[in-house]
Design a protein around this motif. Sequence first.
Motif, PDB file in Angstrom:
ATOM      1  N   GLU A 214       0.859  -1.187   0.000  1.00 51.00           N
ATOM      2  CA  GLU A 214       0.000   0.000   0.000  1.00 51.00           C
ATOM      3  C   GLU A 214       0.895   1.237   0.000  1.00 51.00           C
ATOM      4  O   GLU A 214       1.671   1.443   0.935  1.00 51.00           O
ATOM      5  CB  GLU A 214      -0.896   0.006   1.235  1.00 51.00           C
ATOM      6  N   HIS A 215       0.775   2.042  -1.040  1.00 52.74           N
ATOM      7  CA  HIS A 215       1.594   3.246  -1.159  1.00 52.74           C
ATOM      8  C   HIS A 215       0.682   4.472  -0.995  1.00 52.74           C
ATOM      9  O   HIS A 215      -0.035   4.863  -1.923  1.00 52.74           O
ATOM     10  CB  HIS A 215       2.306   3.266  -2.506  1.00 52.74           C
ATOM     11  N   ASP A 216       0.704   5.036   0.208  1.00 48.46           N
ATOM     12  CA  ASP A 216      -0.184   6.154   0.528  1.00 48.46           C
ATOM     13  C   ASP A 216       0.228   7.412  -0.236  1.00 48.46           C
ATOM     14  O   ASP A 216       1.416   7.753  -0.306  1.00 48.46           O
ATOM     15  CB  ASP A 216      -0.147   6.451   2.033  1.00 48.46           C
ATOM     16  N   GLY A 217      -0.782   8.110  -0.791  1.00 48.17           N
ATOM     17  CA  GLY A 217      -0.527   9.377  -1.469  1.00 48.17           C
ATOM     18  C   GLY A 217       0.368   9.269  -2.680  1.00 48.17           C
ATOM     19  O   GLY A 217       1.042  10.238  -3.043  1.00 48.17           O
ATOM     20  N   ALA A 218       0.362   8.105  -3.343  1.00 49.45           N
ATOM     21  CA  ALA A 218       1.285   7.882  -4.449  1.00 49.45           C
ATOM     22  C   ALA A 218       0.816   8.509  -5.751  1.00 49.45           C
ATOM     23  O   ALA A 218       1.623   8.704  -6.661  1.00 49.45           O
ATOM     24  CB  ALA A 218       1.497   6.387  -4.650  1.00 49.45           C
ATOM     25  N   VAL A 219      -0.480   8.798  -5.860  1.00 48.85           N
ATOM     26  CA  VAL A 219      -1.004   9.424  -7.075  1.00 48.85           C
ATOM     27  C   VAL A 219      -1.108  10.922  -6.802  1.00 48.85           C
ATOM     28  O   VAL A 219      -1.919  11.362  -5.974  1.00 48.85           O
ATOM     29  CB  VAL A 219      -2.369   8.842  -7.470  1.00 48.85           C
ATOM     30  N   ILE A 220      -0.297  11.708  -7.474  1.00 49.10           N
ATOM     31  CA  ILE A 220      -0.176  13.130  -7.175  1.00 49.10           C
ATOM     32  C   ILE A 220      -0.531  13.953  -8.414  1.00 49.10           C
ATOM     33  O   ILE A 220      -0.707  13.431  -9.510  1.00 49.10           O
ATOM     34  CB  ILE A 220       1.244  13.483  -6.693  1.00 49.10           C
ATOM     35  N   GLU A 221      -0.610  15.267  -8.194  1.00 51.75           N
ATOM     36  CA  GLU A 221      -0.889  16.179  -9.298  1.00 51.75           C
ATOM     37  C   GLU A 221       0.410  16.672  -9.912  1.00 51.75           C
ATOM     38  O   GLU A 221       1.315  17.128  -9.198  1.00 51.75           O
ATOM     39  CB  GLU A 221      -1.707  17.376  -8.812  1.00 51.75           C
ATOM     40  N   ALA A 222       0.464  16.598 -11.232  1.00 51.28           N
ATOM     41  CA  ALA A 222       1.622  17.149 -11.942  1.00 51.28           C
ATOM     42  C   ALA A 222       1.361  18.573 -12.408  1.00 51.28           C
ATOM     43  O   ALA A 222       2.297  19.311 -12.725  1.00 51.28           O
ATOM     44  CB  ALA A 222       1.971  16.263 -13.139  1.00 51.28           C
ATOM     45  N   GLY A 223       0.092  18.981 -12.456  1.00 47.74           N
ATOM     46  CA  GLY A 223      -0.262  20.331 -12.879  1.00 47.74           C
ATOM     47  C   GLY A 223      -1.725  20.395 -13.251  1.00 47.74           C
ATOM     48  O   GLY A 223      -2.399  19.370 -13.385  1.00 47.74           O
ATOM     49  N   HIS A 224      -2.244  21.614 -13.373  1.00 43.49           N
ATOM     50  CA  HIS A 224      -3.634  21.789 -13.798  1.00 43.49           C
ATOM     51  C   HIS A 224      -3.813  23.143 -14.463  1.00 43.49           C
ATOM     52  O   HIS A 224      -3.029  24.074 -14.238  1.00 43.49           O
ATOM     53  CB  HIS A 224      -4.601  21.646 -12.613  1.00 43.49           C
ATOM     54  N   THR A 225      -4.830  23.216 -15.288  1.00 46.16           N
ATOM     55  CA  THR A 225      -5.254  24.483 -15.873  1.00 46.16           C
ATOM     56  C   THR A 225      -6.711  24.712 -15.492  1.00 46.16           C
ATOM     57  O   THR A 225      -7.536  23.795 -15.583  1.00 46.16           O
ATOM     58  CB  THR A 225      -5.113  24.473 -17.406  1.00 46.16           C
ATOM     59  N   LEU A 226      -7.019  25.945 -15.070  1.00 52.01           N
ATOM     60  CA  LEU A 226      -8.347  26.264 -14.562  1.00 52.01           C
ATOM     61  C   LEU A 226      -8.720  27.666 -15.018  1.00 52.01           C
ATOM     62  O   LEU A 226      -7.983  28.628 -14.768  1.00 52.01           O
ATOM     63  CB  LEU A 226      -8.354  26.184 -13.029  1.00 52.01           C
ATOM     64  N   THR A 227      -9.859  27.777 -15.698  1.00 53.13           N
ATOM     65  CA  THR A 227     -10.335  29.109 -16.065  1.00 53.13           C
ATOM     66  C   THR A 227     -10.860  29.812 -14.823  1.00 53.13           C
ATOM     67  O   THR A 227     -11.444  29.189 -13.939  1.00 53.13           O
ATOM     68  CB  THR A 227     -11.443  29.028 -17.127  1.00 53.13           C
ATOM     69  N   ASN A 228     -10.628  31.142 -14.766  1.00 53.82           N
ATOM     70  CA  ASN A 228     -11.034  31.952 -13.620  1.00 53.82           C
ATOM     71  C   ASN A 228     -10.505  31.360 -12.314  1.00 53.82           C
ATOM     72  O   ASN A 228     -11.222  31.273 -11.304  1.00 53.82           O
ATOM     73  CB  ASN A 228     -12.558  32.096 -13.568  1.00 53.82           C
ATOM     74  N   ALA A 229      -9.241  30.964 -12.346  1.00 56.14           N
ATOM     75  CA  ALA A 229      -8.635  30.291 -11.193  1.00 56.14           C
ATOM     76  C   ALA A 229      -8.669  31.157  -9.943  1.00 56.14           C
ATOM     77  O   ALA A 229      -8.743  30.633  -8.816  1.00 56.14           O
ATOM     78  CB  ALA A 229      -7.195  29.901 -11.524  1.00 56.14           C
ATOM     79  N   GLU A 230      -8.613  32.504 -10.117  1.00 63.69           N
ATOM     80  CA  GLU A 230      -8.623  33.385  -8.948  1.00 63.69           C
ATOM     81  C   GLU A 230      -9.934  33.316  -8.172  1.00 63.69           C
ATOM     82  O   GLU A 230     -10.006  33.754  -7.021  1.00 63.69           O
ATOM     83  CB  GLU A 230      -8.351  34.828  -9.377  1.00 63.69           C
ATOM     84  N   PHE A 236      -6.093  19.943  -3.816  1.00 60.13           N
ATOM     85  CA  PHE A 236      -5.907  18.636  -4.455  1.00 60.13           C
ATOM     86  C   PHE A 236      -5.668  17.592  -3.378  1.00 60.13           C
ATOM     87  O   PHE A 236      -4.870  17.799  -2.462  1.00 60.13           O
ATOM     88  CB  PHE A 236      -4.721  18.657  -5.419  1.00 60.13           C
ATOM     89  N   VAL A 237      -6.362  16.464  -3.516  1.00 64.82           N
ATOM     90  CA  VAL A 237      -6.217  15.353  -2.569  1.00 64.82           C
ATOM     91  C   VAL A 237      -5.585  14.182  -3.314  1.00 64.82           C
ATOM     92  O   VAL A 237      -6.179  13.648  -4.269  1.00 64.82           O
ATOM     93  CB  VAL A 237      -7.576  14.936  -1.974  1.00 64.82           C
ATOM     94  N   ALA A 238      -4.385  13.792  -2.888  1.00 64.59           N
ATOM     95  CA  ALA A 238      -3.681  12.684  -3.527  1.00 64.59           C
ATOM     96  C   ALA A 238      -4.385  11.361  -3.215  1.00 64.59           C
ATOM     97  O   ALA A 238      -5.163  11.258  -2.260  1.00 64.59           O
ATOM     98  CB  ALA A 238      -2.229  12.637  -3.058  1.00 64.59           C
ATOM     99  N   ALA A 239      -4.087  10.353  -4.024  1.00 68.93           N
ATOM    100  CA  ALA A 239      -4.716   9.043  -3.854  1.00 68.93           C
ATOM    101  C   ALA A 239      -3.654   7.978  -3.579  1.00 68.93           C
ATOM    102  O   ALA A 239      -2.458   8.170  -3.849  1.00 68.93           O
ATOM    103  CB  ALA A 239      -5.531   8.667  -5.098  1.00 68.93           C
TER     104      ALA A 239
END
Length: 360
Positions: A214-230, A236-239
């Motif tokens: 069991e590898h906790d938090g092994a799936v992470i975010e590499a980046g994201h794009t979001l309109t109206n991010a402000e 982000f919650v890792a898996a």
Amino acid sequence: PATPHAAPAANENANKDPPTSGNVTAGLHSGMVVEDSHVLSNEDNYNYTFNNASMNVLKRDVTISFNANDKPYDGNTEATRNGDFIIDGVVSGDDVRAFGTALTYAFDAATVLRDADGNVLARTVTADGDLVTLGKDIENYNITFDNTTEATITPLELTVTANSQHMIYGNDNPDLDGQYKVEGLLDIDTLDVTLDYDYDNIPTSDAGHFEAGEHDGAVIEAGHTLTNAESYDYTFVAADLTVLKRAITVVADDKTMTYGDDVPAFTYTFNEDDLADGDVIQVALGLDIAAGYKTDAGNVKAGEYGDVITAAATVYDGEGNAVTGNYEITYEFGDLTVGLRSITVTAQDQEGAQGAGRVR
């Protein structure tokens, strides 16, 4: 001597022109300043005349303003007034009212405003349309409508949660494209998240396979794009990644021998596809027969012996490191059949006289 005189009776009500509050109304009031009384020495020597004066009452300046409600980001500029209009400067008791049924309210933009440090700031809200002012005393005032105020568009909570992943040791890593769920995103906005594995913190064999466990938090975010991010507070919650042991079956082959012969060389079989790429297996085979089934000379007695050819496997990666813990190994022990050894006894021919007795 000086003699006091009262003002003529005809002028006693000259200054009474009250609005609701009892104050003098705005405008030019002729003859409003009258003599109340005077004292004049040697008055008999004068023909005394007092000329009433006018008084100009200027309109009082009044500012009407309003407050606006904060609101969560909803993608539009619509705003709402908070409470009644604020009328500043009206004399206590005067009747001055304001109504904004024909007004509309709008923020200067639809998004959340932040400073360089990310702190949320207030935006300008403008009232558009005609403000209606009423009241018995309205003519006594110069009314200015301040049609702008400030209110805050607050950010929405946006949570991206990666989906947990499962795989078998040695298999290709699961594709992470789209493997997440989103909570809090408005339909008018778009979000694209790129996921990856936390290679720096997942134990990996020299062959490049994630180790079982069991590898906790092994799936992470590499980046994201979001309109109206402000306009969002992004979380982000890792898996977790679960790597299951790889199943492999080692079969010790059945053997047959004849009593008294050397025990045959043991062999085994397994499905090579059950090994992960780059891994190799070594199997130690043995014979597990109780002493009671052997002769004093150590020979296995004739018979059929089930599951006595044993196997114990060790799996190594390409660098010679043991990776057996990544496998769920099932053993099928082999049977040994010891056949009877053939022996032939031949009696020798003999000669002797009749009646001479038994020949040995």
